[in-house]
Design a protein around this motif. Structure first.
Motif, short mmCIF file in Angstrom:
data_model
loop_
_atom_site.label_atom_id
_atom_site.label_comp_id
_atom_site.label_asym_id
_atom_site.label_seq_id
_atom_site.Cartn_x
_atom_site.Cartn_y
_atom_site.Cartn_z
N PRO A 33 23.85 39.66 52.54
CA PRO A 33 24.19 39.43 51.12
C PRO A 33 25.66 39.07 50.95
CG PRO A 33 23.91 41.78 51.59
CD PRO A 33 23.44 41.05 52.81
N THR A 34 25.87 38.14 50.06
CA THR A 34 27.24 37.70 49.79
C THR A 34 27.98 38.81 49.05
OG1 THR A 34 26.45 35.42 49.59
CG2 THR A 34 28.65 35.92 48.72
N PRO A 35 29.09 39.25 49.58
CA PRO A 35 29.83 40.33 48.90
C PRO A 35 30.31 39.87 47.53
CG PRO A 35 31.15 39.38 50.67
CD PRO A 35 29.77 38.79 50.81
N LYS A 36 30.24 40.80 46.56
CA LYS A 36 30.69 40.50 45.21
C LYS A 36 32.19 40.28 45.18
CE LYS A 36 30.85 42.39 40.53
NZ LYS A 36 30.56 43.57 39.66
N GLU A 37 32.55 39.17 44.57
CA GLU A 37 33.97 38.85 44.48
C GLU A 37 34.66 39.81 43.52
OE1 GLU A 37 36.81 34.96 43.55
OE2 GLU A 37 34.63 34.86 43.36
N PRO A 38 35.75 40.41 43.91
CA PRO A 38 36.42 41.37 43.03
C PRO A 38 36.89 40.71 41.75
CG PRO A 38 37.81 40.82 44.92
CD PRO A 38 36.46 40.23 45.20
N TRP A 39 36.85 41.49 40.66
CA TRP A 39 37.25 40.97 39.37
C TRP A 39 38.75 40.74 39.33
CZ3 TRP A 39 40.49 42.73 35.46
CH2 TRP A 39 40.39 42.07 34.22
N SER A 40 39.14 39.69 38.63
CA SER A 40 40.57 39.40 38.48
C SER A 40 40.79 38.73 37.13
CB SER A 40 41.08 38.51 39.61
OG SER A 40 40.42 37.25 39.59
N LEU A 41 41.96 38.91 36.58
CA LEU A 41 42.29 38.32 35.29
C LEU A 41 42.21 36.79 35.29
CD1 LEU A 41 45.28 40.26 33.64
CD2 LEU A 41 43.10 39.63 32.60
N PRO A 42 42.68 36.11 36.34
CA PRO A 42 42.62 34.63 36.32
C PRO A 42 41.20 34.08 36.21
CG PRO A 42 44.19 35.37 37.97
CD PRO A 42 43.47 36.59 37.49
N LYS A 43 40.17 34.89 36.53
CA LYS A 43 38.79 34.42 36.43
C LYS A 43 38.05 35.07 35.26
CE LYS A 43 38.40 33.35 41.33
NZ LYS A 43 37.64 33.57 42.59
N SER A 44 38.77 35.73 34.39
CA SER A 44 38.16 36.42 33.26
C SER A 44 38.13 35.52 32.04
CB SER A 44 38.95 37.71 32.95
OG SER A 44 40.22 37.37 32.43
N PRO A 70 42.43 31.36 29.60
CA PRO A 70 43.17 30.33 28.85
C PRO A 70 44.53 30.78 28.33
CG PRO A 70 40.85 30.36 28.17
CD PRO A 70 41.07 31.57 29.03
N ARG A 71 44.76 32.07 28.27
CA ARG A 71 46.04 32.56 27.74
C ARG A 71 47.22 32.06 28.58
NH1 ARG A 71 46.40 38.47 25.17
NH2 ARG A 71 46.23 37.29 23.23
N THR A 72 47.03 31.90 29.87
CA THR A 72 48.14 31.43 30.73
C THR A 72 48.46 29.97 30.46
OG1 THR A 72 46.57 30.88 32.51
CG2 THR A 72 47.52 33.08 32.53
#
Length: 542
Positions: free
Chosen positions: A136-147, A151-153
């Motif tokens: 199984p593909t490990p779940k990618e850890p959450w990060s702000l740049p992908k949240s 667009p705020r940046t």
């Protein structure tokens, strides 16, 4: 006679003696014991499990040896146990309580059930196939740049998720530039700042403003939200509240009576440049004018050799000893604290994505309309935000209008120059709008799901729509009273995760915007709500 004559022990344990009475004497005959019983090999053989027969008791009771045959022996008859008062078994005559009735059981026909299992012979053939199973593909850890906040940046002046020191420095320089454009203010600073022994007084004044700039910006937003006019300016009544909170006016003072404070407001509110006049309220102060008012207050309250001869020192005393300790807690809050401690988390991201379609439809529906008509802005202004809050019913005693405005103001990212980018300064992007929703959820009283279930409510809107508030502020619910938590309000310490409160608030918002009081039995439907919002958005114009 013990020891003088031979003695004989009877079976009953008594001693017997034999005496010679002139008759024929015979020798003693030894009578051997009978064979002992077999060793018991069961409980019944080892223990007496029944009363002895009466004839046996009679024989045991007779003493050995000759005796009168007419001797009548006592034969005890063991009594029977009393009969039970009721039958516990299935007998033929349950109404008869006699010995014969207790043993007379009903005959129950025996039923024999036979289970037959059919055995079917099956011929199977085993074939081995090699299958490569990918891990199984490990779940990618959450990060702000992908949240959802990504667009705020791109949209903010800081190009970041937070307001940075660099953007705050740019704001200060922009405010200082506008202040220096006022000749009267520059002359005032140079005149009052003669106490500075080394360096330029204007340079020293800029440095001390830099030290207290975060407090200046936060207190400006707080008091700007108090007035009934523009929330981007401080009105005279809000400025008076600031003076009272910080104990500035002094009727015994030569320079800072209440009338002197009104004069300071008028002097600071004077703008010279036409570009500033285009967005400046002639009866209220912008942020750079508020900074000028603070400088003039410092000189009148602590300068002019009353406490110090230095204007810079007088300003530092004002901010450190009067403004900072005496301001309401809300007035010194920093926008980045909420973002770091409550907003930027995976669970909050997920709940916003859950309602993203509805949120975008709401955002478009309440976009700001231009004065005089024309194409609406792509962002929400304070007018649209307050209209949205009114339609949902967010303003209540647990969410005053000032806190609703503060949620709007604190959710904006810092803007370098509010005069040049006035529209950006006065509106919310979609990400800013999400943050404002989060701040409202954090301030309002929203009961947990467990409390709702215990009080008989199916969802948050059902509770929200049926609650009535008593004079002491507690909501009186139809099926019971739900006491308010201490964590509601702008400045209270929070105890529950923000995503749970946002989820409850969004349930209220969605169902409230869909709810028809003339037809309350209609069940909520998200697709129909989206259609309704799109229709209202179209009616508002492009």
């Amino acid at each position: 006679a013990d020891g003088l004559y031979p003695q004989y022990y009877l079976p009953n344990g008594k001693k017997a003696h034999f005496y010679y009475t002139m008759g024929t004497m015979v020798e003693e005959v030894v009578v051997s014991l009978s064979d002992p019983p077999q060793r018991p090999n069961s409980i019944g053989a080892a223990l007496q499990d029944a009363l002895p027969m009466d004839i046996i008791i009679d024989q045991v009771a007779k003493p050995p040896g000759p005796h009168d045959n007419k001797l009548s022996m006592f034969k005890p008859i063991p009594p029977l146990a009393p009969l039970p008062e009721r039958h516990t078994l299935d007998v033929r005559r349950p109404h008869v309580i006699r010995a014969s009735a207790f043993a007379d059981l009903k005959s129950i026909p025996l039923t024999i059930l036979a289970l037959v299992t059919r055995v079917v012979r099956r011929d199977t053939q085993e074939t081995r196939v090699k299958i490569d199973v990918k891990p199984p593909t490990p779940k990618e850890p959450w990060s702000l740049p992908k949240s959802i906040f990504k667009p705020r940046t791109r949209e903010s002046d800081a190009k970041n998720f937070w307001d940075t020191p660099k953007i705050e420095q740019a704001m200060l320089e922009s405010d200082w530039e506008k202040m220096c454009a006022k000749d009267k203010l520059c002359n005032f600073i140079n005149r009052e700042g003669k106490g500075v022994r080394s360096g330029d007084v204007m340079e020293e004044m800029f440095k001390i403003l830099e030290v207290h700039y975060q407090l200046i910006t936060s207190s400006f937003m707080y008091y700007a939200s108090l007035g009934s006019g523009s929330p981007y300016h401080i009105q005279l009544n809000a400025f008076t509240s600031f003076l009272e909170d910080c104990h500035i006016p002094d009727s015994e003072s030569k320079f800072i009576k209440r009338s002197d404070c009104d004069t300071i407001f008028i002097e600071a509110n004077f703008a010279e440049k036409a570009k500033v006049l285009a967005v400046n309220d002639g009866h209220a102060m912008m942020r750079f004018e508020y900074m000028e008012a603070l400088i003039r207050i410092a000189a009148a309250k602590f300068g002019r050799n009353q406490v110090t001869g230095s204007l810079v020192e007088a300003f530092d005393i004002l901010m450190s000893e009067r403004v900072l300790p005496l301001l309401p807690r809300n007035a010194s809050a920093q926008a980045n604290d909420f973002r770091s401690e409550r907003l930027y988390f995976e669970e909050v991201d997920l709940v916003f994505r859950k309602y993203e379609r509805v949120l975008r439809a709401i955002y478009s529906r309440y976009r700001t309309s231009m004065k005089g008509g024309g194409v609406r802005l792509k962002m929400i202004g304070m007018d649209g935000w307050e209209a949205f809050a009114e339609d949902v019913g967010l303003v209540a005693d647990d969410m005053p209008i000032q806190e609703l405005r503060l949620c709007f103001l604190y959710s904006r990212m810092n803007c370098k120059d509010e005069v040049r980018d006035w529209i950006k300064f006065t509106t919310l992007t979609f990400i800013d709008f999400l943050e404002a929703i989060g701040r409202v959820a954090d301030c309002k009283f929203i009961p947990s799901n467990d409390v709702l279930r215990k009080t008989g409510y199916e969802n948050h809107f059902q509770w929200f729509n049926s609650s009535k508030f008593r004079e002491d502020g507690d909501p009186l619910i139809i099926s019971g009273i739900i006491p308010r938590r201490d964590s509601f309000g702008w400045s209270s310490e929070k105890t529950r995760p923000l995503h749970l409160k946002i989820d409850g608030l969004m349930d209220i918002i969605c169902r409230k915007l869909y709810f028809d009081p003339n037809n309350p039995a209609v069940l909520y439907n998200e697709e129909k709500l989206l259609t309704l919002l799109a229709k209202l958005d179209k009616q508002m114009g492009p």
